[in-house]
Motif scaffolding. Structure first.
Motif, PDB file in Angstrom:
ATOM      1  N   LYS A  57       0.745  -1.070   0.089  1.00 23.93           N
ATOM      2  CA  LYS A  57      -0.078   0.392   0.203  1.00 23.93           C
ATOM      3  C   LYS A  57       1.272   1.664   0.206  1.00 23.93           C
ATOM      4  O   LYS A  57       2.037   1.290   0.308  1.00 23.93           O
ATOM      5  CB  LYS A  57      -0.686  -0.242   1.047  1.00 23.93           C
ATOM      6  CG  LYS A  57      -0.415  -0.652   2.244  1.00 23.93           C
ATOM      7  CD  LYS A  57      -1.881  -0.210   3.471  1.00 23.93           C
ATOM      8  CE  LYS A  57      -1.472  -1.342   4.771  1.00 23.93           C
ATOM      9  NZ  LYS A  57      -1.990  -2.134   5.597  1.00 23.93           N
ATOM     10  N   PRO A  58       0.037   2.525  -0.488  1.00 28.34           N
ATOM     11  CA  PRO A  58       1.332   3.821  -0.873  1.00 28.34           C
ATOM     12  C   PRO A  58       1.453   3.772   0.797  1.00 28.34           C
ATOM     13  O   PRO A  58       1.406   3.898   1.617  1.00 28.34           O
ATOM     14  CB  PRO A  58       0.526   4.347  -1.031  1.00 28.34           C
ATOM     15  CG  PRO A  58      -0.727   3.699  -1.547  1.00 28.34           C
ATOM     16  CD  PRO A  58      -0.833   2.746  -0.609  1.00 28.34           C
ATOM     17  N   GLY A  59       2.639   4.410   0.563  1.00 27.12           N
ATOM     18  CA  GLY A  59       3.755   5.402   1.719  1.00 27.12           C
ATOM     19  C   GLY A  59       4.399   3.350   2.262  1.00 27.12           C
ATOM     20  O   GLY A  59       5.262   4.289   3.980  1.00 27.12           O
ATOM     21  N   SER A  60       4.440   3.129   2.458  1.00 25.07           N
ATOM     22  CA  SER A  60       4.803   1.012   2.616  1.00 25.07           C
ATOM     23  C   SER A  60       6.809   1.721   3.117  1.00 25.07           C
ATOM     24  O   SER A  60       7.253   1.965   1.888  1.00 25.07           O
ATOM     25  CB  SER A  60       4.468   0.204   2.685  1.00 25.07           C
ATOM     26  OG  SER A  60       3.438  -0.176   2.768  1.00 25.07           O
ATOM     27  N   GLY A 102      -8.722  -8.011  -1.474  1.00 25.20           N
ATOM     28  CA  GLY A 102      -8.948  -7.258  -1.634  1.00 25.20           C
ATOM     29  C   GLY A 102      -7.739  -6.535  -0.089  1.00 25.20           C
ATOM     30  O   GLY A 102      -7.116  -5.064   0.015  1.00 25.20           O
ATOM     31  N   TRP A 103      -6.774  -7.580   0.408  1.00 23.97           N
ATOM     32  CA  TRP A 103      -5.443  -7.052   0.672  1.00 23.97           C
ATOM     33  C   TRP A 103      -4.963  -6.778   0.762  1.00 23.97           C
ATOM     34  O   TRP A 103      -4.381  -6.439  -0.754  1.00 23.97           O
ATOM     35  CB  TRP A 103      -5.350  -8.417   1.057  1.00 23.97           C
ATOM     36  CG  TRP A 103      -4.626  -8.310   3.051  1.00 23.97           C
ATOM     37  CD1 TRP A 103      -4.271  -7.827   4.045  1.00 23.97           C
ATOM     38  CD2 TRP A 103      -2.675  -8.707   2.195  1.00 23.97           C
ATOM     39  NE1 TRP A 103      -3.371  -8.080   3.934  1.00 23.97           N
ATOM     40  CE2 TRP A 103      -2.101  -8.529   3.365  1.00 23.97           C
ATOM     41  CE3 TRP A 103      -2.494  -9.013   0.938  1.00 23.97           C
ATOM     42  CZ2 TRP A 103      -0.794  -8.773   4.015  1.00 23.97           C
ATOM     43  CZ3 TRP A 103      -0.891  -9.447   1.463  1.00 23.97           C
ATOM     44  CH2 TRP A 103      -0.352  -9.290   3.395  1.00 23.97           C
ATOM     45  N   GLN A 104      -3.835  -5.398   1.189  1.00 19.28           N
ATOM     46  CA  GLN A 104      -2.946  -5.057   0.676  1.00 19.28           C
ATOM     47  C   GLN A 104      -1.667  -5.455   1.519  1.00 19.28           C
ATOM     48  O   GLN A 104      -1.943  -4.328   2.738  1.00 19.28           O
ATOM     49  CB  GLN A 104      -2.974  -3.103   0.602  1.00 19.28           C
ATOM     50  CG  GLN A 104      -4.043  -3.028  -0.151  1.00 19.28           C
ATOM     51  CD  GLN A 104      -3.984  -0.938  -1.316  1.00 19.28           C
ATOM     52  OE1 GLN A 104      -4.155  -0.413   0.046  1.00 19.28           O
ATOM     53  NE2 GLN A 104      -2.941  -1.167  -1.797  1.00 19.28           N
ATOM     54  N   PRO A 105      -0.821  -5.712   1.285  1.00 16.83           N
ATOM     55  CA  PRO A 105       0.504  -5.372   2.135  1.00 16.83           C
ATOM     56  C   PRO A 105       1.125  -4.313   2.664  1.00 16.83           C
ATOM     57  O   PRO A 105       0.939  -3.712   1.691  1.00 16.83           O
ATOM     58  CB  PRO A 105       1.355  -6.736   1.437  1.00 16.83           C
ATOM     59  CG  PRO A 105       1.219  -6.028  -0.354  1.00 16.83           C
ATOM     60  CD  PRO A 105      -0.371  -5.844   0.148  1.00 16.83           C
ATOM     61  N   SER A 106       2.060  -4.617   3.667  1.00 20.01           N
ATOM     62  CA  SER A 106       2.226  -3.557   3.864  1.00 20.01           C
ATOM     63  C   SER A 106       3.809  -3.298   3.783  1.00 20.01           C
ATOM     64  O   SER A 106       4.876  -2.510   3.334  1.00 20.01           O
ATOM     65  CB  SER A 106       2.324  -3.357   5.530  1.00 20.01           C
ATOM     66  OG  SER A 106       3.883  -4.696   5.983  1.00 20.01           O
TER      67      SER A 106
END
Ligand SMILES: [Zn+2]
Length: 482
Positions: A108-111, A172-176
């Motif tokens: 996800k953005p910002g990770s 819909g999971w977004q990894p870090s």
């Protein structure tokens, strides 16, 4: 995963040899066929992928890896992975056209956490239909087993990792952090794709660590009781030498005191008698400390004593006398092939022995060759290293990886012992370790010693083990990237 029934029987690893050892004390029980209960959608998806990838005969000489890659790419695209997430690369592996596949599950953005790389290999050792009971490239479910080439090594790993990515995407999971699948196309042969991919990963991805699907996993006793979860944390270095004695030769009716065959035979006797120095590391000591508790009899006692005191001569003698444990005590070298002479009525002009070494991590091929020469005490024998050598250090089982594995495992087998071990063969993992990345192999499969047929005839995986392991990566990845 690279596992053979016979330890060290071939070039590639023997990831499960210890399983036979650990399970040795248990009495064999009949395997019961599993009722085919209704499958969940994810089980059905995984089974479909398994069936489809096994149908590609991705053995050397068949040029089928690109077709399997195209199939997987289609699956990933339909699941929502974009063109930018998917990278296919062509390789020429000693004349064989193959491909590597990399798929990135974007963070996800910002990770800011470093990526995790996940390994599997798409190629298989070939299988000849005439020798198999069932067609090797058709997934067959029978008597509680899935049969087919790659059901274990390593299309189970490819299937499980792929299905897990599709499942997480569908949720819909977004990894870090970025998760990157790296599937090689010639692990069983040239490892050209492996080496190139490892270099690419180091230069462009620089992961926090690497997890491999191609070794390790749950060791079951013959009655199905789980014994331990094995984590492949190190691999010995494979190196083969040719030792040659040359001689002017002559007519066999005029024997001379020097003779290439006699000299070589004498040298081989010295190699047979030579024992490399005993080595112990934190990994092998903690391995023996745990395996000793799970192994009955004198062998288990010797493991415990060696773990306590690696200079215990009696324990060393017991462990060195057992083919299952000798490889964990240090470097081993053994004569495997012989060729000499050119005519029955001529004195031999040359005699060559092939000596295969499994070098303890950190010792190095040059030092091993020097020790062999020292053992011979004779410099008339020429040595030639005939393999490409990849030396790799042992990897740490990081706390975060261990905790994620623990959580995943506890959902299936609460409290099961986690047992890091050193492999005597080789997997893709060594090429990442050698670049400095902690790399551990932790397959989701659960197998008995008697289920080991990788590389061999009638390869199989218990149906239970297939479905039972489908959440393995799901929980591990959720833990490490959430
Ligand atoms: Zn393998």
């Amino acid at each position: 995963m690279v596992l053979k029934v016979i330890p060290g029987a071939g070039r590639r690893g023997s990831g499960r040899l210890v399983l036979a050892l650990l399970a040795g004390a248990f009495v064999a029980q009949p395997v019961l066929a599993q009722p085919s209960a209704a499958l969940t959608p994810h089980q059905q998806l995984a089974r479909d992928i398994y069936r489809d990838v096994i149908a590609f005969r991705t053995a050397r000489g068949q040029q089928q890896v690109p077709a399997m890659v195209a199939y997987l790419v289609d699956r990933f695209k339909k699941a929502g992975f974009s063109d930018e997430d998917i990278q296919v690369t062509d390789y020429d592996s000693e004349g064989e056209k193959t491909q590597g596949l990399m798929v990135t599950y974007r963070a996800k953005p910002g990770s800011t956490d470093k990526p995790i790389v996940l390994l599997g290999h798409m190629d298989v050792v070939d299988a000849l239909a005439k020798d198999w009971v069932r067609p090797p490239f058709t997934l067959t479910e029978e008597d509680g087993y899935f049969f087919g080439r790659g059901t274990d090594d390593n299309k189970y790993g490819i299937t499980n990792l792929t299905a897990t990515f599709l499942r997480l995407k569908a949720e819909g999971w977004q990894p870090s952090r970025d998760l990157v699948l790296v599937f090689s196309g010639d692990e069983e042969t040239g490892m050209v794709s492996t080496v190139a991919q490892a270099r690419y990963v180091a230069e462009n991805i620089d992961p926090a660590f690497v997890l491999n699907s191609d070794a390790g996993g749950i060791a079951l006793a013959e009655d199905g009781t789980p014994v331990a979860f094995r984590v492949q944390s190190a691999e010995k270095t494979f190196a083969t030498y040719e030792m040659t004695v040359t001689n002017p030769g002559g007519h066999s009716s005029r024997p001379r005191s020097d003779n290439a065959i006699y000299e070589l035979a004498e040298a081989l006797g010295k190699i047979a008698a030579y024992q490399f120095p005993v080595r112990a590391t934190d990994l092998t000591r903690s391995y023996f400390a745990t395996a000793g508790k799970l192994t009955p009899g004198d062998l288990g006692q010797a493991m415990l004593r060696f773990a306590e005191d690696p200079s215990d001569a009696e324990a060393i003698a017991t462990l060195q006398a057992d083919p299952e444990t000798v490889g964990t005590l240090g470097t081993t070298c053994v004569a495997t092939m012989l060729s000499a002479g050119h005519a029955e009525n001529a004195l031999p002009q040359s005699a060559t022995a092939t000596v295969n070494c499994r070098i303890f991590p950190g010792e190095g091929a040059a030092a091993t060759e020097a020790k062999l020469k020292e053992a011979l005490g004779n410099d008339t024998i020429s040595f030639k290293l005939v393999t490409d050598v990849t030396e790799s250090p042992a990897s740490r089982l990081r706390d975060d990886v261990k905790a994620a594995l623990r959580n995943s495992l506890d959902k299936r087998y609460p409290g099961l012992t986690i047992l890091p071990y050193m492999e005597s063969g080789g997997t893709d993992g060594m090429h990442y370790r050698t670049l400095g990345y902690d790399t551990v192999a932790l397959s989701g499969a659960a197998l008995k010693a008697s289920d080991m047929f990788a590389h061999g005839l009638n390869e199989r995986l218990p149906v239970d083990s297939f479905y039972g392991g489908l959440d393995h990566w799901y929980w591990i990845l959720k833990d490490l990237a959430e």
